[in-house]
Design an enzyme around this catalytic site. Structure first.
Site, short mmCIF file in Angstrom:
data_model
loop_
_atom_site.label_atom_id
_atom_site.label_comp_id
_atom_site.label_asym_id
_atom_site.label_seq_id
_atom_site.Cartn_x
_atom_site.Cartn_y
_atom_site.Cartn_z
N CYS A 125 -2.67 -34.16 9.45
CA CYS A 125 -2.76 -35.19 10.94
C CYS A 125 -1.42 -36.33 10.44
CB CYS A 125 -4.28 -35.80 11.09
SG CYS A 125 -4.61 -36.46 9.58
N LYS A 168 -20.67 -28.71 9.74
CA LYS A 168 -20.05 -27.55 10.19
C LYS A 168 -18.68 -27.62 9.71
CE LYS A 168 -18.21 -26.08 14.07
NZ LYS A 168 -17.30 -25.39 13.39
N GLU A 202 1.44 -33.40 20.34
CA GLU A 202 1.19 -33.15 18.96
C GLU A 202 1.28 -31.75 18.89
OE1 GLU A 202 -2.89 -32.80 17.16
OE2 GLU A 202 -2.13 -34.02 15.51
N GLU A 244 -11.90 -38.72 14.50
CA GLU A 244 -10.66 -38.91 13.55
C GLU A 244 -9.91 -37.71 14.39
OE1 GLU A 244 -9.48 -41.08 11.89
OE2 GLU A 244 -11.42 -42.10 11.33
P1 NAD Z 1 -10.43 -28.64 16.59
O1 NAD Z 1 -10.79 -29.87 17.32
O2 NAD Z 1 -10.28 -27.51 17.33
O3 NAD Z 1 -11.68 -28.52 15.59
C1 NAD Z 1 -11.99 -29.32 14.78
C2 NAD Z 1 -13.58 -29.00 14.84
O4 NAD Z 1 -14.43 -29.07 15.79
C3 NAD Z 1 -13.82 -27.37 13.96
O5 NAD Z 1 -14.77 -27.37 13.25
C4 NAD Z 1 -14.44 -26.96 15.42
O6 NAD Z 1 -15.24 -25.76 15.14
C5 NAD Z 1 -15.14 -28.02 16.11
N1 NAD Z 1 -15.24 -27.92 17.47
C6 NAD Z 1 -14.36 -27.50 18.24
N2 NAD Z 1 -14.83 -27.72 19.66
C7 NAD Z 1 -16.02 -28.24 19.62
C8 NAD Z 1 -16.91 -28.88 20.50
N3 NAD Z 1 -16.93 -28.62 21.56
N4 NAD Z 1 -18.30 -29.56 20.06
C9 NAD Z 1 -18.31 -29.87 18.68
N5 NAD Z 1 -17.30 -29.12 17.78
C10 NAD Z 1 -16.21 -28.63 17.96
O7 NAD Z 1 -9.34 -29.01 15.41
P2 NAD Z 1 -8.57 -28.25 14.61
O8 NAD Z 1 -7.79 -27.32 15.03
O9 NAD Z 1 -9.44 -27.54 13.59
O10 NAD Z 1 -7.84 -29.14 13.73
C11 NAD Z 1 -6.52 -29.60 14.00
C12 NAD Z 1 -6.54 -30.98 14.58
O11 NAD Z 1 -7.22 -31.91 13.85
C13 NAD Z 1 -5.24 -31.70 14.84
O12 NAD Z 1 -4.99 -32.39 16.34
C14 NAD Z 1 -5.09 -32.69 13.71
O13 NAD Z 1 -4.23 -34.06 14.17
C15 NAD Z 1 -6.60 -33.19 13.65
N6 NAD Z 1 -6.65 -33.81 12.49
C16 NAD Z 1 -6.85 -34.97 12.60
C17 NAD Z 1 -7.18 -35.73 11.38
C18 NAD Z 1 -7.33 -37.35 11.12
O14 NAD Z 1 -7.95 -37.60 10.02
N7 NAD Z 1 -7.30 -37.85 12.30
C19 NAD Z 1 -7.33 -34.92 10.06
C20 NAD Z 1 -6.95 -33.69 10.36
C21 NAD Z 1 -6.74 -33.04 11.24
#
Ligand code: NAD
Length: 480
Positions: free
Chosen positions: A282, A173, A384, A248
């Site tokens: 990130c 997804k 963050e 991650e």
């Molecule tokens: P998010 O957590 O809102 O969403 C990430 C994914 O999770 C999306 O596909 C979303 O639909 C899904 N999701 C949301 N709620 C969920 C749930 N309850 N159960 C299962 N899936 C769910 O994150 P975002 O806003 O899309 O991305 C930004 C964040 O990602 C920042 O915090 C960034 O630091 C982090 N990030 C981390 C890395 C890493 O490698 N550590 C890399 C890129 C981004």
């Protein structure tokens, strides 16, 4: 454009509820299509297909699976410009970044695991005088891959490639905010007649479609990249089914700048590490810690470099700094900038929304922002923000720099700038973060472990670490 549909069992299908979510081009602030909002029934259907296909896919030879990965990589590469254009449309990132980083890395993810898996020890033997042991690693079955919006295809494929090369089948997804290149990937799979049911791409809201993946009893593992709050929720929701989890999550990464560094190399790279993808990587440096002897010079040079960034329409090839990925995120960043002012922060440059004339008049643009005069304990230095906002803090000693760097709940990455090898090694070993760069940033050998400590992550991706995650281990011991 046509609605973005799910890709289940090798077919494009509407969501069973017939519900969709708007997809917005953030550079112009306009909806350009809708994406399927999947529910439990769609996920069940995808899991059934993935289970069925597992029996054939998992027994294919590694060479055969590897060939399929190469075919995917080739087909994306043949359409690199189109993929890059779609990534930019969905996220507002400069087209040059999509072309040079996002799409090439997605291609590299498939190529890398296609080759690397051949050297992985799917079987090994240990023998002593009493017993001989055969240790085998075998695929888990159906696994879930959930990815964020900031590097859409790059991170989506970083999970899918190791999952399938190890023999698993996948329910993947992408973020509902940036689903377009995942949809294009499903078109590639259809075009090359990739075995049906091996990669099922389901779209939808995280709390609905994502949560169904996380709680599904037949999904054996979830590899997630996204925010720390979401990761925590995933850990809670998956607990009753005892899934393997790779999380991650967020970061608040320090760049530690000593006065004995190669100054111009440092300055050029720090501009990138702070503002690439509008600070929405990130691994971006968001807390710049500078030795007090060069603080004033660095501050003025950084402001000068930021003022020269070419900001504008992400579709233009010379644009260096584009739009924020969504209105919600744009509002969040501006909220943090207001909070910085309330906390006593001094806005040195930026600190406001930007109006871009022409096509991007209604887009979500925030000026690259540099702030100082904030203590490390301030909210701005602890939360963050995940946008084009960096803070400056001065330090006098190595110990002080390490203390500031570590005084945070996150531990994803850190960058150290110094030509003193002993000192930089010492600092690197004292920083609590999973990925440390010395005199460089975002240099990646895909065999190395990638991931964070503390609130930034659980587990590691890359090379052996990813193949280990996507396999289960069995030891067969025979008496001698
Ligand atoms: P998010 O957590 O809102 O969403 C990430 C994914 O999770 C999306 O596909 C979303 O639909 C899904 N999701 C949301 N709620 C969920 C749930 N309850 N159960 C299962 N899936 C769910 O994150 P975002 O806003 O899309 O991305 C930004 C964040 O990602 C920042 O915090 C960034 O630091 C982090 N990030 C981390 C890395 C890493 O490698 N550590 C890399 C890129 C981004």
């Amino acid at each position: 454009m046509e609605p973005i549909q799910n890709y289940i069992n090798g077919e494009f299908v509407e969501p069973i509820s017939n519900e969709y979510i708007d997809v917005i081009n953030p550079a112009i602030g306009e909806k350009y299509t809708v994406v399927a909002n999947s529910n439990k029934k769609d996920i069940d259907k995808a899991v059934d297909a993935a289970q069925e296909s597992f029996f054939k896919w998992s027994v294919l030879s590694l060479e055969n699976r590897s060939d399929y990965l190469i075919q995917i990589a080739n087909e994306i590469e043949n359409n690199l410009d189109e993929f890059a254009y779609c990534e930019t449309k969905d996220t507002g990132k400069p087209i040059s970044l999509s072309k040079k980083m996002d799409i090439p890395r997605a291609i590299a993810n498939f190529r890398f695991f296609a080759e690397f898996a051949k050297s992985f020890h799917f079987e090994s033997k240990i023998k002593d005088g009493k017993s001989s042991n055969v240790i085998t690693r075998f695929p888990l079955g159906v696994v879930g891959c959930i990815s964020p919006w900031n590097l859409p295809l790059y991170l989506f494929t970083w999970k899918i490639a190791p999952a399938i090369i190890s023999g698993n089948t996948v329910i993947a997804k992408p973020s509902e905010i940036s689903p377009l290149t995942a949809y294009k990937l499903s078109q590639v799979l259809a075009k090359i007649n990739f075995p049906r049911g091996v990669i099922n791409i389901v779209h939808g809201d995280g709390n609905r479609a994502g949560s169904e993946i996380v709680r599904h009893p037949k999904i054996k593992a979830v590899s997630f990249t996204g925010g720390t709050n979401t990761g925590t929720k995933i850990a809670q929701e998956s607990a009753p089914t005892l899934k393997k989890l790779s999380l991650e999550m967020g970061g608040k990464n320090p760049a530690i700048i000593f006065d004995d560094c190669n100054y111009s190399n440092m300055l050029n790279t720090v501009i990138n590490s702070s503002f690439s993808n509008q600070g929405q990587i990130c691994l971006c440096s968001s807390r710049l810690l500078i030795h007090s002897s060069i603080y004033t010079k660095f501050k003025s040079d950084l402001i000068d470099s930021v003022s020269k960034l070419k900001i504008g329409d992400p579709n233009e090839i010379d644009t260096e700094f584009g739009a924020i990925s969504s209105k919600e995120h744009y509002d969040k960043i501006l909220h943090y900038i207001e909070l910085a002012k309330k906390e006593g922060g001094n806005i040195l440059i930026g600190g406001e929304p930007l109006n871009i004339t022409g096509r991007c008049n209604n887009g979500y643009f925030v000026a690259p922002t540099v702030i100082d005069s904030l203590d490390n304990s301030s909210i701005i230095n602890q939360d963050e923000i995940f946008g084009p906002v960096v803070t400056l803090q001065a330090f006098d000693s190595e110990d002080e720099a390490v203390n500031i760097a570590n005084n945070i709940d996150y531990g994803l990455s850190a960058t150290i700038w110094s030509n003193d090898t002993e000192k930089s090694n010492r600092v690197a070993s004292n920083i609590n973060a999973g990925v440390i760069w010395i005199n460089c940033w975002l240099v990646r050998d895909l065999r190395t472990p990638f991931g964070g400590m503390k609130q930034s992550g659980l587990g590691r991706e890359g090379g052996d670490y990813a193949l280990d995650f996507f396999t289960e281990t069995k030891n067969i011991c025979r008496s001698l």
